[in-house]
Design a protein around this motif. Structure first.
Motif: not given
Length: 190
Positions: A19-42
């Protein structure tokens, strides 16, 4: 992990597999950013499938289907409902409104006949530092990656270059450019 300082204008660059790169600009700082891998199948998903049988008081018989996945919904009474994902389907396509969950039997000897691996996804969470609620949650295909820029328009390790297209600049990976320059230099020396 926390990024940026009070008063910074953070940008979070998110990219998912294919997928194409997306940009998000929160209007607040500092921020916490984390990633989580998961299986949507349950938890009931099986790549090869299984036969599931149960008693249905609606028609007074025991029903049996071959499926890859199921979810039981407790309705707060003796009987529950069940959603079933059949072998050839990507979604839950069958719903039985009244079943007795205590009669549920899974037979792994009867399968779909082919295997369909689980789908892995990634969630990127963007929060105000120290808070538990997400400002943004972005979902996509595994693997998902992110980079954060605090005041610059490009994240750390990237060079800003003018561009004719919107937004008037692009971000290039400094390591990749250095590697290409070394390769060109070595080619010229040969």
């Amino acid at each position: 992990m926390s990024y940026c300082n009070i008063g910074d204008t953070p940008k979070v660059y998110v990219e998912f597999n294919g997928q194409n790169k997306q940009t998000y600009e929160p209007k607040i700082s500092p921020i916490d950013v984390s990633s989580e891998d998961y299986y949507p199948d349950g938890i009931n998903y099986s790549p090869t499938g299984y036969q599931i049988s149960f008693y249905s008081p609606n028609n007074g018989i025991r029903l049996a289907v071959v499926a890859r996945n199921f979810v039981i919904h407790d309705r707060g009474s003796i009987y529950s409902s069940i959603d079933i994902q059949l072998c050839g389907q990507d979604d839950f396509t069958i719903n039985y409104a009244n079943i007795d969950p205590s009669t549920l039997v899974i037979n792994t000897a009867i399968t779909c006949g082919n295997s369909k691996p689980r789908t892995k996804k990634t969630k990127i969470h963007i929060k105000k530092a120290g808070e538990s609620s997400d400002l943004f949650t972005v979902f996509g295909d595994y693997p998902g990656t992110f980079q954060v820029a605090c005041n610059a328009r490009c994240p750390d390790g990237f060079c800003e270059c003018p561009s004719l297209g919107y937004p008037g600049y692009c971000c290039l990976d400094c390591r990749a450019i250095a590697s290409e320059l070394r390769s060109i230099t070595n080619s010229l020396r040969s």
